[in-house]
Every structure is written in C-alpha cells, then in structure tokens.
Scaffold this active site. Structure first.
Site, short mmCIF file in Angstrom:
data_model
loop_
_atom_site.label_atom_id
_atom_site.label_comp_id
_atom_site.label_asym_id
_atom_site.label_seq_id
_atom_site.Cartn_x
_atom_site.Cartn_y
_atom_site.Cartn_z
N CYS A 146 31.19 -0.11 14.95
CA CYS A 146 30.80 1.26 14.63
C CYS A 146 31.33 2.31 15.61
O CYS A 146 31.66 3.43 15.22
CB CYS A 146 29.28 1.37 14.50
SG CYS A 146 28.38 0.48 15.77
N HIS A 241 26.80 7.97 16.75
CA HIS A 241 27.30 7.59 18.08
C HIS A 241 28.15 8.73 18.65
O HIS A 241 29.10 9.18 18.01
CB HIS A 241 28.17 6.34 17.98
CG HIS A 241 27.42 5.07 17.65
ND1 HIS A 241 26.05 4.97 17.65
CD2 HIS A 241 27.88 3.83 17.33
CE1 HIS A 241 25.69 3.73 17.34
NE2 HIS A 241 26.79 3.02 17.14
#
Ligand code: NAP
Length: 374
Positions: A146, A241
C-alpha cells in the site's frame, strides 16, 4: 451472464470489505462468491463480517453465504485479500484451476514470473503472466504494498524525465493498513510506532521491480538501479498513508518541470476506458500544510495520489509529501483496476471489454478489444 463472474477471497477483512463495496456496483464484474476462513464459512456474510466501512454493506452481499477458499468452478477472476500466509497455497490452487488471481498479498509479488503491476505505470509487465506454469490460462498477478503504490505513482514520471539516482522515504501509515482489528488501541493512541514488520523491506524492493524494464524475451524484469531508503511508522489515522520523500536526480530539474512530469505525463491506461482508472493518477494539493489524510485521501475516488509541498532538499535535491488511500488505491481499488487492465489486455479467457459491452443489458456501444498479450 452479462458480467464476468468473480470471487473475493478474504472478503470479511479490511481489504475484502473494500472489494465487496466496489465490486457489487461494478459495470464489468459480478461477485458470485465471498470466501474467508473456516471461522466464517457457512455463515451469511452479514453475520460473519464486522463491517468497518462508512458506506453500508451491499444488501446482496449481506445475504450471501460465506464459502471456504478452496477452488470451485464458477468464477473467472479471483480477487485475493487473504492474509499472506494463507494466500501462498490458496492463490496457487486457483491458478492451477485455470483462474486469474489478482492479489493484494505479498507472498508471490517478487517471483520472477509474477507481474507486480500499477496499471498506469508498467502494464507491459503483465506479459510475465504468460510464463507461469498454470494450465488453461491460470495466472497470478499482484498489486504492490500500500505504501509502494503512492510512492511509485510519484517516482515513475520523475524517473522518466530526470533519471532517479536515490530516494529517501519516511512513511506515516494509517491503522487500517494493519487489517482489522489491527494494532491494539493501547499501543496506538497518544503514540506513533516507529516499526512495521517487513514494511521497509517491501518499500525498498518493490519500486525497483515496478520501475524496472521487461527483458527483451519477456521472461523477467531487470530491476531499476536507483537506491531507496525507507523508514516506516504507524500512526493513529484511520485511512491514508502520508509519505515524506526526498529524491536525487541524474539530470537537472526545476519545479515547473517536476510539476509537468507529474501532471502531464501519459500513462499506460490512457485510451483503455477502464472503469476504475482515475482521470488524474497524480494530483497536486496547493497549500503549506497539504496533503493531509483527512482532506486528501478521497482524491479521484481514493484512486489518485496527492503530491504537495514540493521544495528543494539541501541534501538530495528535491523533496515533497505524498498521500494515498491505503485500502482503496493501495489495495482493493488497485486490484480492481488491475483486473480491468487484465481484461482489456486479453488475459481473461473468453472475456473482453467489447464482449462485456456486447452482452451488457444497457447496450453500450461496442469497443474493439486491445490486442491480446500473447
Ligand atoms: P484482515 O483484515 O486481517 O483480513 C484477512 C482476511 O483473510 C479475512 O477475510 C480472513 O477471514 C482471511 N483469512 C485469514 N486466514 C485465513 C485462512 N487460513 N484461510 C482462509 N482465509 C483466511 O487483513 P487485510 O488488512 O484485509 O489484508 C488482506 C491482505 O491484503 C493481506 O495480505 C495484506 O497484507 C494485504 N494488504 C492490506 C492493505 C491494507 O491497507 N489493509 C493494503 C495492501 C495490502 P476470517 O474473517 O474468516 O478470519
């Protein structure tokens, strides 16, 4: 059947729920099975799953009975959101049964014959799948980690334009990246954790494969040769993120040329009309304090990576911040886009975008399929 029948492995988990949310409303794919561990098998999905998304569970999904993950005949494509340990054998079992497995798990990503693909960046790497030892068109294709996905969306246009010499990246990663229930509350609240098991290794290795070149005979990827140093942290954010990136280039760059590279460079999905492809894979957020998870994670329906704070770095040359949604672009949405690319490239036997349009009840105009990769 107007659409392509698909199964979701790991459908009860954090990424699996995102897949359910996307695929029950997808123009090409029809979920015919939701699969998970023996703990969940046999229960209605609505009972087996602790739903953690803000949008409601699709009604049809709630009523479906969860199956185990052993192969069965119905699906043509299998989306895997399995725990890596479980995924290792289960994904191969499906490929051996002639199915296309599109995986979020790490276990097969670095195999020489397994494509690790971000559809906009290295669609040609899908040719590796033709080398896999599975019968009847079976194959495993993989989505990166990710944090890697946001990073390579930023780096590929810069590498093409200026040549990357080295990259330093520091991540602040959301809690949902650890699955559900994830990191204990007592560890994460009023705190930040400067260690995520295995994450720095993935972030230092995967970009080199994705930005590498396919060998002339299409048998392997020759890795890119720039250096990457990563430091990964878990923070008390739900989704999204954030990454602080510094880069050194081989050729001179200025701010406007970097911005042009991000915002204007062509991508491999141009012209394919893939339903999940964002209009702009990379966007730029103006403002001294952007991007932020709260404001920028939903850019491009969660499929765009947001850059910001591009500025000179006194050590490496340039630095910037980036933000991408870890369970959408970084996982479920990324694999759905990858599966769409596989259909467009002829990797799913018997199905093409034109074929779907031809059989779809809405009767969209027929499009010519892309030439098959073989
Ligand atoms: P998760 O919330 O822990 O979900 C794991 C899923 O795997 C559940 O559906 C679970 O089913 C199933 N499972 C576990 N052991 C199994 C077994 N032995 N046999 C069959 N099914 C089994 O994890 P996640 O965060 O969704 O992550 C799923 C995968 O995506 C992992 O490989 C992860 O590394 C990767 N990934 C995650 C993210 C993210 O942001 N979360 C991003 C990129 C990639 P039960 O509910 O029945 O136990």
């Amino acid at each position: 059947m107007a659409k392509i029948p698909v199964a979701i492995l790991g459908a009860t988990g954090a990424v699996g729920q995102r897949l359910v949310s996307i695929l029950f409303n997808h123009p090409w794919f029809e979920p015919v099975a939701l699969c998970a561990s023996e703990r969940s098998a046999g229960k209605p999905y609505g009972q087996a799953t602790r739903w953690i998304l803000p949008d409601p569970m699709p009604v049809r999904a709630a009523a479906m009975r969860v199956r185990g993950c052993a192969p069965f005949p119905d699906p043509a494509i299998v989306f895997s959101a399995l725990d890596a340990e479980a995924a290792m054998d289960i994904e191969e079992d499906w490929a051996k049964r002639g199915r296309l497995v599109v995986s979020n798990a790490r276990c097969h990503r670095m195999r020489d014959d397994v494509p690790l693909v971000v559809p906009e960046l290295n669609a040609d790497h899908l040719r590796l799948a033709l080398r896999q030892p599975y019968p009847d068109g079976g194959a495993i294709v993989t989505n990166p980690n990710c944090s890697t996905i946001g990073l390579v969306l930023a780096l590929k246009p810069l590498d093409d334009a200026f040549g990357l010499e080295s990259v330093n990246v520091v991540t602040l990663q959301a809690a949902s990246g650890a699955g559900y229930p994830g990191v204990p509350f007592m560890d994460l609240i009023d705190n930040a954790l400067p260690y995520i098991h295995g994450e720095e290794e993935k972030l230092e290795a995967e970009p080199l494969k994705i930005l590498g070149r396919l060998s002339a005979d299409g048998s392997r990827v020759e890795n890119a040769s720039f250096g990457v140093s990563a430091a990964c942290h878990r923070v008390a954010v739900t989704d999204g993120h954030l990454e602080a990136v510094s880069v050194a280039f081989k050729r001179p760059a200025d701010k406007s040329a970097i911005m042009r590279a991000w915002l204007d460079a062509p991508v491999d999905t141009d012209g394919l009309d893939l339903p999940s492809a964002p209009k702009h894979p990379v966007v730029y957020a103006d403002g001294l304090d952007r991007p932020q998870p709260r404001f920028d994670k939903a850019a491009g329906n969660g499929m765009s990576a947001t850059m910001g704070r591009l500025r000179p770095c006194p050590i490496l040359g340039w630095k910037f911040e980036l933000l991408s949604h870890n369970t959408i672009r970084g996982a479920a949405g990324g694999t759905v886009l990858l599966a769409e690319l596989c259909v467009a490239k002829g990797l799913v036997r018997g199905f093409s975008p034109a074929g779907i349009a031809e059989r779809a009840p809405c009767g969209e105009p027929r499009r010519e399929p892309e030439p098959a990769l073989a």
